[in-house]
Write a protein that holds these residues in place. Structure first.
Motif, short mmCIF file in Angstrom:
data_model
loop_
_atom_site.label_atom_id
_atom_site.label_comp_id
_atom_site.label_asym_id
_atom_site.label_seq_id
_atom_site.Cartn_x
_atom_site.Cartn_y
_atom_site.Cartn_z
N THR A 69 2.59 -21.44 52.03
CA THR A 69 2.50 -21.06 50.60
C THR A 69 1.22 -21.50 50.80
OG1 THR A 69 2.78 -23.76 49.92
CG2 THR A 69 4.61 -22.67 49.79
N ASP A 108 12.48 -24.83 55.00
CA ASP A 108 11.97 -23.84 53.61
C ASP A 108 11.51 -25.11 52.20
OD1 ASP A 108 12.68 -21.89 54.95
OD2 ASP A 108 14.55 -21.55 54.17
N ASN A 109 12.48 -25.98 52.69
CA ASN A 109 11.44 -27.00 51.42
C ASN A 109 10.08 -27.17 51.63
OD1 ASN A 109 13.95 -26.81 50.23
ND2 ASN A 109 14.79 -28.50 50.77
N ARG A 111 8.31 -26.30 53.25
CA ARG A 111 7.06 -25.00 53.17
C ARG A 111 6.96 -25.23 51.97
NH1 ARG A 111 8.19 -19.82 52.51
NH2 ARG A 111 10.07 -20.37 52.58
N THR A 112 8.00 -24.29 51.14
CA THR A 112 7.39 -24.18 49.91
C THR A 112 7.09 -25.18 48.60
OG1 THR A 112 10.24 -24.91 49.01
CG2 THR A 112 9.40 -22.60 49.48
N ASP A 113 7.23 -26.55 49.00
CA ASP A 113 6.65 -27.66 48.65
C ASP A 113 5.80 -27.69 48.08
OD1 ASP A 113 9.35 -28.20 47.22
OD2 ASP A 113 9.93 -30.02 47.98
N ASP A 151 7.68 -13.42 54.07
CA ASP A 151 8.77 -13.43 54.04
C ASP A 151 9.79 -12.57 54.73
OD1 ASP A 151 7.93 -15.64 51.34
OD2 ASP A 151 6.99 -14.39 50.41
#
Length: 244
Positions: A69, A108-109, A111-113, A151
């Motif tokens: 991100t 995923d967590n 990465r998105t955090d 994405d």
């Protein structure tokens, strides 16, 4: 008395013989030079072909597809992420499918955090497990999708594992891979890239480069370049977050 009348003819014959020898030598030399020239051209063409393998615009300088991100935490005084998880995988690998099913949400967590960047290396070490070099074709397809966005690639990545073919068969066809790509909202141009094997040579070169670093099994997971033992998703999460 000597037969002097035949001397001119003998002289002419000898001269003709010498001229014939020089002609044959000249022709032989020319043929050798031509063969050497052709050989050099062929070698140069091969070298040029190897050097011009299409490189995806989506990969990092290490050949990875980086998922991160904009707000990923950076190392102090640097422009690079503080924590990088590197995943070497083969789309034909059943254990890679299990890894994705077990640890995918955790990745995923993280990465998105903004806790970590995830560097994916799709390689092809299991072509022998299909009759159509499926590992290479699937890796090529993933790079075709990554040309649009990371994405879109992540969606394709998950779907390809969900539809992973059994070992020993023909694998998914290029048309099926294209359908998965389009379902992940890749542009129509991805289809031509997939069926044309646009990145096939690059996948081969990248795989060889990875093997030369003594990474010869999939999945292999590194945390900031160090091997990471995988036990549970919670343990993986804790190991990443423990890096100050």
């Amino acid at each position: 008395m000597p037969n002097t009348a035949r001397t001119p003819r003998n002289t002419l014959a000898a001269a003709e013989h010498r001229r014939s020898i020089w002609v044959r030598v000249g022709v032989t030399t020319a043929l050798v030079a031509f063969a050497l020239t052709v050989g050099i051209i062929v070698i140069a063409t091969r070298d040029s072909s190897a050097q011009t393998a299409a490189a995806p615009s989506s990969v990092t300088e290490t050949g990875a597809l980086r998922a991160a991100t904009p707000n990923v935490e950076l190392a102090e005084g640097a422009a690079s992420p503080k924590r990088v998880l590197t995943v070497y995988e083969d789309f034909q690998c059943p254990v890679c499918k299990s890894f994705e099913a077990t640890f995918g949400d955790t990745l995923d967590n993280l990465r998105t955090d903004g806790i970590a960047a995830i560097d994916y290396h799709p390689i092809a070490i299991l072509d022998r497990m299909s009759s159509t070099d499926y590992s290479t074709r699937a890796a090529n397809a993933s790079l075709c999708v990554a040309d649009s966005s990371i994405d879109t690639w992540l969606g394709f990545h998950s779907a390809v594992y969900e539809q992973q073919p059994a070992e020993g068969g023909s694998g998914l066809s290029d048309e099926q891979l294209t359908d998965i790509a389009l379902a992940a909202v890749a542009p129509d141009t991805a289809g031509d890239c997939i069926t044309g094997g646009h990145y096939t040579d690059w996948v081969t070169d990248s795989t060889q480069s990875v093997l030369e670093t003594n990474i010869n099994a999939t999945p292999t997971v590194l945390l900031n370049g160090e091997p990471l033992d995988l036990s549970t998703p919670d343990a993986l999460d804790a190991a990443v977050r423990a890096i100050p």
